[in-house]
Motif scaffolding. Structure first.
Motif, PDB file in Angstrom:
ATOM      1  N   ALA A 173      25.456 -26.781 -44.202  1.00 46.83           N
ATOM      2  CA  ALA A 173      26.659 -27.530 -43.833  1.00 46.83           C
ATOM      3  C   ALA A 173      27.543 -26.729 -42.872  1.00 46.83           C
ATOM      4  CB  ALA A 173      27.457 -27.872 -45.079  1.00 46.83           C
ATOM      5  N   THR A 174      28.331 -27.445 -42.083  1.00 50.66           N
ATOM      6  CA  THR A 174      29.296 -26.795 -41.208  1.00 50.66           C
ATOM      7  C   THR A 174      30.638 -26.754 -41.917  1.00 50.66           C
ATOM      8  OG1 THR A 174      28.155 -27.514 -39.239  1.00 50.66           O
ATOM      9  CG2 THR A 174      30.471 -26.954 -38.990  1.00 50.66           C
ATOM     10  N   VAL A 175      31.321 -25.633 -41.776  1.00 48.44           N
ATOM     11  CA  VAL A 175      32.589 -25.417 -42.442  1.00 48.44           C
ATOM     12  C   VAL A 175      33.645 -25.140 -41.380  1.00 48.44           C
ATOM     13  CG1 VAL A 175      33.800 -23.858 -44.019  1.00 48.44           C
ATOM     14  CG2 VAL A 175      31.416 -24.456 -44.443  1.00 48.44           C
ATOM     15  N   VAL A 176      34.832 -25.708 -41.565  1.00 48.12           N
ATOM     16  CA  VAL A 176      35.933 -25.364 -40.677  1.00 48.12           C
ATOM     17  C   VAL A 176      37.011 -24.681 -41.514  1.00 48.12           C
ATOM     18  CG1 VAL A 176      37.699 -26.192 -39.092  1.00 48.12           C
ATOM     19  CG2 VAL A 176      35.435 -27.283 -39.137  1.00 48.12           C
ATOM     20  N   VAL A 177      37.393 -23.471 -41.084  1.00 48.12           N
ATOM     21  CA  VAL A 177      38.410 -22.705 -41.785  1.00 48.12           C
ATOM     22  C   VAL A 177      39.639 -22.638 -40.890  1.00 48.12           C
ATOM     23  CG1 VAL A 177      38.975 -20.468 -42.799  1.00 48.12           C
ATOM     24  CG2 VAL A 177      36.629 -21.305 -42.857  1.00 48.12           C
ATOM     25  N   GLU A 178      40.783 -22.937 -41.459  1.00 51.87           N
ATOM     26  CA  GLU A 178      42.010 -22.802 -40.692  1.00 51.87           C
ATOM     27  C   GLU A 178      42.812 -21.637 -41.227  1.00 51.87           C
ATOM     28  OE1 GLU A 178      43.121 -27.283 -39.218  1.00 51.87           O
ATOM     29  OE2 GLU A 178      44.703 -26.072 -40.151  1.00 51.87           O
ATOM     30  N   VAL A 179      43.263 -20.767 -40.296  1.00 53.33           N
ATOM     31  CA  VAL A 179      44.069 -19.623 -40.695  1.00 53.33           C
ATOM     32  C   VAL A 179      45.352 -19.646 -39.890  1.00 53.33           C
ATOM     33  CG1 VAL A 179      44.105 -17.125 -40.998  1.00 53.33           C
ATOM     34  CG2 VAL A 179      41.925 -18.353 -41.072  1.00 53.33           C
ATOM     35  N   GLU A 180      46.471 -19.647 -40.607  1.00 52.93           N
ATOM     36  CA  GLU A 180      47.755 -19.662 -39.925  1.00 52.93           C
ATOM     37  C   GLU A 180      48.334 -18.253 -39.957  1.00 52.93           C
ATOM     38  OE1 GLU A 180      50.433 -22.664 -41.392  1.00 52.93           O
ATOM     39  OE2 GLU A 180      52.137 -21.592 -40.540  1.00 52.93           O
TER      40      GLU A 180
ATOM     41  N   PRO B  87      47.479 -15.494 -29.043  1.00 54.49           N
ATOM     42  CA  PRO B  87      48.843 -15.599 -28.529  1.00 54.49           C
ATOM     43  C   PRO B  87      49.729 -14.512 -29.118  1.00 54.49           C
ATOM     44  CG  PRO B  87      48.087 -17.700 -29.422  1.00 54.49           C
ATOM     45  CD  PRO B  87      47.041 -16.712 -29.732  1.00 54.49           C
ATOM     46  N   GLN B  88      50.632 -13.954 -28.290  1.00 49.29           N
ATOM     47  CA  GLN B  88      51.473 -12.856 -28.758  1.00 49.29           C
ATOM     48  C   GLN B  88      52.910 -13.275 -29.019  1.00 49.29           C
ATOM     49  OE1 GLN B  88      49.536 -10.326 -25.631  1.00 49.29           O
ATOM     50  NE2 GLN B  88      50.575  -8.743 -26.806  1.00 49.29           N
ATOM     51  N   GLU B  89      53.273 -14.528 -28.623  1.00 44.09           N
ATOM     52  CA  GLU B  89      54.666 -14.936 -28.771  1.00 44.09           C
ATOM     53  C   GLU B  89      55.084 -14.858 -30.225  1.00 44.09           C
ATOM     54  OE1 GLU B  89      52.532 -17.808 -27.421  1.00 44.09           O
ATOM     55  OE2 GLU B  89      52.395 -16.254 -25.882  1.00 44.09           O
ATOM     56  N   ARG B  90      56.364 -14.552 -30.402  1.00 47.80           N
ATOM     57  CA  ARG B  90      56.940 -14.566 -31.740  1.00 47.80           C
ATOM     58  C   ARG B  90      56.803 -15.976 -32.325  1.00 47.80           C
ATOM     59  NH1 ARG B  90      60.311 -11.008 -34.398  1.00 47.80           N
ATOM     60  NH2 ARG B  90      60.447  -9.590 -32.643  1.00 47.80           N
ATOM     61  N   GLY B  91      56.480 -16.089 -33.557  1.00 36.98           N
ATOM     62  CA  GLY B  91      56.341 -17.403 -34.182  1.00 36.98           C
ATOM     63  C   GLY B  91      55.000 -17.508 -34.859  1.00 36.98           C
ATOM     64  N   GLY B  92      53.967 -17.576 -34.091  1.00 33.78           N
ATOM     65  CA  GLY B  92      52.668 -17.598 -34.736  1.00 33.78           C
ATOM     66  C   GLY B  92      51.716 -18.581 -34.125  1.00 33.78           C
ATOM     67  N   PHE B  93      50.570 -18.699 -34.747  1.00 32.87           N
ATOM     68  CA  PHE B  93      49.520 -19.571 -34.240  1.00 32.87           C
ATOM     69  C   PHE B  93      48.580 -19.901 -35.383  1.00 32.87           C
ATOM     70  CE2 PHE B  93      48.406 -15.155 -33.636  1.00 32.87           C
ATOM     71  CZ  PHE B  93      47.156 -15.077 -34.235  1.00 32.87           C
TER      72      PHE B  93
END
Lengths: 449, 264
Positions: A317-324, A361-367
């Protein structure tokens, strides 16, 4: 009460004889001058295991887990405190479980059944089930010495699982045998628990602990360090594994430590109150920086979406992982790392954002990163981990504290470790010589050819 | 004896262990259980040649006399030897499963007694046929055999437990085997010794009463082979010795049993 286990201020000591003198003459001649030191393998352990509960004992090597099981099983007596176990106990400690190599599997099953207090006809009634479970129909009348260690293990587990004890004790059993047999053991353990059995087991397999147990007890230096749900205890255990120097429980040297005076007498009578609560351990920030330039806020599997289904996936199966990720330092050059490990903690997949997605991305805040990958693995438990690093120094900035477990289910018709697309073509020999193009596809598996 | 009651639950285990011990001894040998009789018959043949023809023993049916003595020796000394080794050779059970450890030496000694029973099966009809005394003392035979068995269990329990901590015990027993056999009245009786020996009454007394197997052998030879009632002193001695031995054995074993799993 049946199935209930109570340990009340249990301590157990071992003597480590520096010069092993086993002979009568040496002992008589030297009298008391044999040098030994004492090691307290269990220190004032108080535990109450309710009937029907599934408890995992985790801890580093030498923490006292196996000693604890042996004390529970009644094989080792405690030197202080009391042990009460209600009902029958079946224990599977180490390999073999008392099989005699010269006797056949069948004879050993009867012997093993008798050891667990079964009568001949009780064993006869279960014999076929045991043989089927162990998958040894063709070998049951051969001497056990001709068995592989996996076969012996299967037979031993099959017997222990079919004697229907009130309390089942397992020591590192699930790491032996192939994935299919492990899955079968899991099923059997669930069956045992569903029927009200009490389980205590020692395991290094964190996924097994998560799926089977409602309670995990972390032992270190012979003490109960944390007692709680697996989700609560396992991260602390991970921390302990990384922080290899020193321990939490072994804060007092063995030469000084002794069991509390009030319970130093093994004939101590049991009181109704539950004893002191275990020492709470506050996770040590350890190697992670106190104010990291980036932290992981969230990690979850978004595909397949159903949270229940996340734990069981078909092979391939294919898995999608999201990391904030939240970034606090716009100067830091970051890299995300996703690893997938199997139940033996071997890395089977490791992928870095720096290799695959360029600079983050390096901007303050996140991705938020979404990572999709397929897992062409036939069967077994896998762990997904996320780590964020400083790309210039390689230092680890943050790690998602709980690895996400997945169970790959066998849907692939073949055998082996990998579940990858396979195409079979079958041609009559005459055609194969003339005709280069493939003929009729007999079986095709996988999304793409 | 309240502590005996839980043992009943382990009767199937005991049966299994006895069967296993008996079968294990001759497993994979072509003659199998026949060895239980070939062994003593060979010994009897050799001693018969030496002591009947070369030393001229006055005892009638000398070969059968030897065989009866050897049966008692097999029961008691053989039981001691297998009992002493029993815990160590079943270490894998002791370290992995909880059950009353006393079952292991008891089963090993019982399995050994099966061999003695096979010898008795041969000796009994021959004795009935050949003996010139009375048949009445045969009534005492079962009791005497039980006394011998109980004595062996008691001694075997002590040896089994101590051997776990001092492995020399089984070697000491092996070393004592031949001298002890010669000092036990198996191929002679105290009453048929040469005249020169009768002057050493004190020595004979020590040999007779200092060796608990000696009165046992005498009692069983008397009832089975000679067809006479055994001397009262000997009979009382063996009964008291076996009761004392089994109590000592039980106590010693219970005390040493706890830590056995650690030592193996």
């Amino acid at each position: 009460m049946r199935g209930q286990v109570r340990l009340h201020h249990v301590s157990r000591r071992f003597r480590i004889v520096h010069e092993r003198s086993l002979t009568l003459k040496e002992t008589i001649v030297r009298r008391r001058r044999v040098a030994y030191s004492e090691l307290w393998a269990l220190r004032d352990v108080t535990l109450d295991i309710r009937s029907g509960e599934a408890v995992a004992f985790i801890g580093r090597n030498g923490a006292g887990k196996s000693t604890l099981l042996k004390v529970l099983a009644g094989i080792l007596p405690p030197h202080a405190g009391s042990v009460e176990a209600g009902g029958s106990i079946a224990a599977m400690l180490e390999l073999g479980s008392g099989f005699h190599p010269d006797f056949t599997g069948r004879e050993n099953v009867f012997m093993n059944g008798a050891l667990h207090g079964l009568r001949h006809r009780d064993v006869s009634a279960r014999l076929q089930k045991i043989i089927d479970f162990a998958e040894l129909a063709d070998f049951i009348d051969m001497p056990v010495r001709t068995y592989s260690s996996g076969m012996q293990m299967r037979l031993a587990f099959a017997v222990a699982a079919h004697v229907n004890p009130d309390i089942l004790l397992l020591d590192e059993v699930l790491t032996v045998g192939d994935a299919a047999f492990q899955a079968k053991c899991m099923d059997r353990i669930h069956h045992f628990l569903d029927h009200g059995g009490t389980l205590a087991f020692v395991s290094h397999d964190q996924n097994a602990v998560r799926t089977i147990c409602s309670r995990a007890v972390l032992i270190d230096g012979g003490r109960v360090v944390v007692d709680g749900s697996p989700d609560e205890v396992l991260p602390i255990y991970e921390q302990l594994l990384e922080d290899r120097e020193g321990g939490i429980g072994a804060d007092v040297p063995d030469t000084v430590w002794s069991p509390p005076a009030s319970v130093a007498d093994p004939e101590y009578h049991h009181e109704e109150e539950g004893g002191e609560p275990p020492i709470r351990f506050t996770p040590d920030p350890g190697t992670l920086p106190v104010e990291p330039s980036a932290t992981i806020k969230r990690m979850q599997i978004t595909d397949p979406p159903d949270p229940d289904a996340q734990r069981r996936l078909p092979a391939g199966a294919t898995v999608v992982v999201e990391v904030e990720v939240e970034t606090n330092d716009p100067i830091a050059v970051l890299s995300m790392e996703i690893t997938v490990t199997d139940s033996l903690r071997q890395t089977i997949l490791e992928t870095h954002s720096s290799d695959m997605a360029g600079a983050l991305p390096q901007e303050r805040g996140g991705f938020t990163c979404a990572i999709a990958f397929s897992l062409p693995i036939q069967e077994g438990w896998l762990n997904v981990n996320a780590i964020i690093r400083d790309l210039t120094t390689g230092a680890r900035l943050d790690q998602w504290p709980e690895s996400v477990p997945l169970f790959m289910e066998r849907t692939w018709p073949g055998d082996g470790v990998l579940a990858v697309p396979v195409a079979w073509s079958v041609l009559p020999t005459a055609d194969a010589h003339d005709n280069v193009s493939p003929g009729k596809t007999v079986w095709r598996w996988g999304r793409s050819a | 004896m309240d502590s005996l009651r839980p043992l009943l639950a382990y009767a199937p285990l005991f049966r299994n262990l006895v069967r296993r011990e008996v079968r294990q001894r001759y497993k994979a040998s072509a003659l199998g259980l026949a060895w239980t009789l070939i062994n003593p018959l060979l010994v009897v043949a050799a001693y018969w040649v030496v002591f009947k023809f070369l030393f001229g023993s006055p005892i009638q049916n000398y070969a059968l006399f030897l065989f009866v003595g050897l049966m008692v020796w097999t029961l008691v000394f053989g039981g001691m030897s297998v009992g002493a080794q029993s815990i160590i050779s079943n270490a894998s059970l002791v370290t992995k499963v909880r059950f009353p450890r006393v079952i292991i030496p008891a089963a090993a000694i019982t399995a050994n007694a099966v061999i003695a029973a096979a010898m008795l099966l041969i000796a009994l009809p021959l004795c009935i046929w050949l003996q010139e005394g009375s048949y009445a003392p045969l009534i005492a035979l079962p009791a005497l055999l039980i006394v011998a068995f109980v004595f062996t269990i008691g001694l075997g329990l002590v040896l089994a437990a101590v051997n776990v901590y001092f492995r020399d015990v089984e070697h000491i027993i092996a070393a004592l085997g031949v001298p002890w056999f010669f000092l036990t009245p198996i191929f002679y009786t105290y009453s048929t010794l040469p005249d020169a020996a009768r002057e050493h009454e004190v020595l004979i007394g020590i040999l007779h009463w200092g060796n608990p197997i000696a009165p046992l052998v005498i009692c069983i030879q008397d009832t089975l082979f000679f067809g006479t009632w055994p001397p009262l002193a000997d009979a009382l001695y063996v009964i008291l010795a076996s009761i004392a031995m089994v109590i000592i054995g039980w106590q010693v074993f219970a005390r040493l049993e706890r830590e056995m799993a650690v030592e193996l």
